[in-house]
Write a protein that holds these residues in place. Structure first.
Motif, mmCIF file in Angstrom:
data_model
loop_
_atom_site.group_PDB
_atom_site.id
_atom_site.type_symbol
_atom_site.label_atom_id
_atom_site.label_comp_id
_atom_site.label_asym_id
_atom_site.label_seq_id
_atom_site.Cartn_x
_atom_site.Cartn_y
_atom_site.Cartn_z
ATOM 1 N N ILE A 300 -24.933 0.774 111.307
ATOM 2 C CA ILE A 300 -24.233 0.940 110.031
ATOM 3 C C ILE A 300 -25.289 1.257 108.985
ATOM 4 N N VAL A 301 -25.221 2.461 108.443
ATOM 5 C CA VAL A 301 -26.219 2.924 107.487
ATOM 6 C C VAL A 301 -25.526 3.397 106.213
ATOM 7 N N SER A 302 -26.330 3.686 105.208
ATOM 8 C CA SER A 302 -25.779 4.251 103.977
ATOM 9 C C SER A 302 -26.595 5.472 103.581
ATOM 10 N N VAL A 303 -25.919 6.430 102.988
ATOM 11 C CA VAL A 303 -26.535 7.690 102.580
ATOM 12 C C VAL A 303 -26.245 7.902 101.097
ATOM 13 N N GLN A 304 -27.234 8.450 100.388
ATOM 14 C CA GLN A 304 -27.023 8.836 98.993
ATOM 15 C C GLN A 304 -27.164 10.349 98.872
ATOM 16 N N THR A 305 -26.211 10.965 98.168
ATOM 17 C CA THR A 305 -26.283 12.391 97.873
ATOM 18 C C THR A 305 -26.058 12.593 96.385
ATOM 19 N N LYS A 306 -26.466 13.748 95.883
ATOM 20 C CA LYS A 306 -26.214 14.111 94.490
ATOM 21 C C LYS A 306 -26.046 15.621 94.411
ATOM 22 N N ALA A 307 -25.128 16.052 93.585
ATOM 23 C CA ALA A 307 -24.856 17.483 93.465
ATOM 24 C C ALA A 307 -25.823 18.125 92.476
ATOM 25 N N ASP A 308 -26.214 19.374 92.761
ATOM 26 C CA ASP A 308 -27.066 20.111 91.832
ATOM 27 C C ASP A 308 -26.205 20.844 90.809
ATOM 28 N N ASP A 309 -26.830 21.690 90.010
ATOM 29 C CA ASP A 309 -26.100 22.389 88.943
ATOM 30 C C ASP A 309 -25.017 23.309 89.491
ATOM 31 N N ASP A 310 -25.173 23.744 90.739
ATOM 32 C CA ASP A 310 -24.196 24.641 91.357
ATOM 33 C C ASP A 310 -23.120 23.900 92.141
ATOM 34 N N GLY A 311 -23.180 22.568 92.117
ATOM 35 C CA GLY A 311 -22.186 21.783 92.823
ATOM 36 C C GLY A 311 -22.507 21.526 94.292
ATOM 37 N N GLN A 312 -23.667 21.981 94.756
ATOM 38 C CA GLN A 312 -24.073 21.738 96.136
ATOM 39 C C GLN A 312 -24.546 20.296 96.289
ATOM 40 N N HIS A 313 -23.923 19.565 97.196
ATOM 41 C CA HIS A 313 -24.343 18.192 97.462
ATOM 42 C C HIS A 313 -25.666 18.211 98.224
ATOM 43 N N ARG A 314 -26.629 17.465 97.711
ATOM 44 C CA ARG A 314 -27.950 17.394 98.332
ATOM 45 C C ARG A 314 -28.272 15.946 98.683
ATOM 46 N N VAL A 315 -28.867 15.768 99.838
ATOM 47 C CA VAL A 315 -29.210 14.424 100.301
ATOM 48 C C VAL A 315 -30.369 13.874 99.462
#
Length: 380
Positions: A300-315
């Protein structure tokens, strides 16, 4: 306190063990007790921690204090090795208690280095991955980014610096965009700061801002450089750091039940103010699924992502242990702790991600603070 809460001389049923975690151990134990109450097959629930934590232990059937490096009153570690390595102590007790599943929590690498002996004992070891090398590459955010690039996984860019000269050279090269810094290794946003390089004079951060609005994690670039350059702590114990573009889009936390690189179940969360939005965002999972496969995550793990200015989700990162917010998943109708452990204990068939996703009821959750009475312990 006795090292075990209660011993039994009867036939020992199957058991699940949750070793010391970061902040979700209590919630997960509560979920396991709920699973046990509704299960036709009996099993025991064991918890361990290096400190006496009655608010955690109250949800376990048996509890153990883990051997650890001694601490002084201010919780700084002193150089006194435990009598027995933590992994060996847990293994010996687990064998006596017929443990079939062990979630290692915060000390995964210690256990992972001895996976073979746990396998030989018939214990399903859950460290977040299946090799020390994988866990180390997950913990090292620079190595992690490089491995993501090698698998064509969208990831936040990062540039490592170990000296002021390297930092200033990177700032000169990349200072045309919003930037932030964080350590190569660390948890709970430790050492993360947003810089103001590239901002207009009106937008630059006030020199007192980072001391007053501490949760905003903003510091003027000049002050950060000065603090980093003149830090005795950094001089005596170098802290490798990363300079990164600050992504402006929505950040997601994803709780994942996985096995040998396959996602079995997952729930996505994002936060607005104090509200957690629980659901299943396919565009986020399109990044998470190949990520879990690339690092052969397991447990059981957790991941964080965030979207860039173009809406692309990045890890941003993988945490090789359950997140502090995994308990929020219960409000969606899917309890990920129960999904994982019911499978690993042999109570249910292998979960299918598509089926789990269909059962998730999107909802909003607000966390609240609660108090737990701690009884004073007495010594003879």
């Amino acid at each position: 306190m006795d090292n075990t809460a209660n011993d039994s001389h009867h036939t020992t049923p199957t058991a699940a063990w949750l070793a010391e975690g970061q902040s979700s151990q209590r919630d997960m134990l509560a979920s396991l007790q709920a699973l046990k109450a509704q299960s036709e097959t009996s099993f025991n629930i064991i918890a361990s921690h290096r400190h006496d934590r009655p608010e955690i232990f109250e949800f376990a059937d048996d509890v153990y204090l883990e051997p650890s490096i001694a601490t002084v009153d201010n919780f700084e570690e002193v150089d006194i090795e435990p009598v027995m390595p933590r992994w060996q102590f847990v293994l010996e007790q687990a064998q006596q208690h017929n443990v079939k599943v062990l979630l290692t929590g915060r000390n995964g690498i210690d256990y992972e280095a001895h996976r073979e002996v746990f396998d030989a004992a018939g214990i399903r070891l859950l460290t977040g991955a299946t090799s020390v090398a994988s866990l180390e590459s997950i913990d090292d955010k620079f190595a992690f980014m490089q491995q993501c690039h090698s698998h064509d996984i969208p990831v936040a860019d990062a540039w490592r610096f170990d000296t002021t000269e390297q930092l200033e050279a990177l700032l000169a090269k990349h200072g045309h965009q919003p930037l932030c810094v964080k350590p190569v290794t660390g948890i709970f946003a430790q050492g993360f700061w947003r810089l103001d390089l590239g901002k207009t004079e009106e937008e630059k951060y006030d020199s007192f801002e980072h001391l007053y609005f501490t949760e905003e994690k903003k510091i003027s670039t000049a002050q950060f450089i000065n603090a980093y350059t003149n830090s005795l702590m950094v001089h005596e114990r170098p802290i490798p750091m990363l300079l990164m573009p600050y992504l402006s889009g929505q950040e997601y936390s994803i709780d994942v039940v996985c096995e040998y690189g396959e996602v079995l179940a997952a729930i996505t969360r994002y936060k607005t103010g104090k509200i957690q939005h629980i659901g299943y965002e396919q565009s986020v999972m399109d990044v998470v699924i190949p990520l879990i496969k690339a690092f052969y995550c397991d447990g059981i793990v957790s991941v964080q992502t965030k979207a860039d200015d173009d809406g692309q989700h990045r890890v941003l990162e993988i945490n090789s242990r359950p997140s502090g917010g995994i308990g929020y998943t219960t409000h969606s109708g899917i309890d990920l702790t129960q999904v994982g452990f019911s499978y690993w204990l042999g109570l249910t068939d292998k979960p299918k991600l598509a089926d789990i996703a269909q059962k998730i009821t999107p909802c909003q959750v607000r966390s609240i603070m609660m108090g737990v009475k701690i009884e004073e312990t007495t010594t003879d």
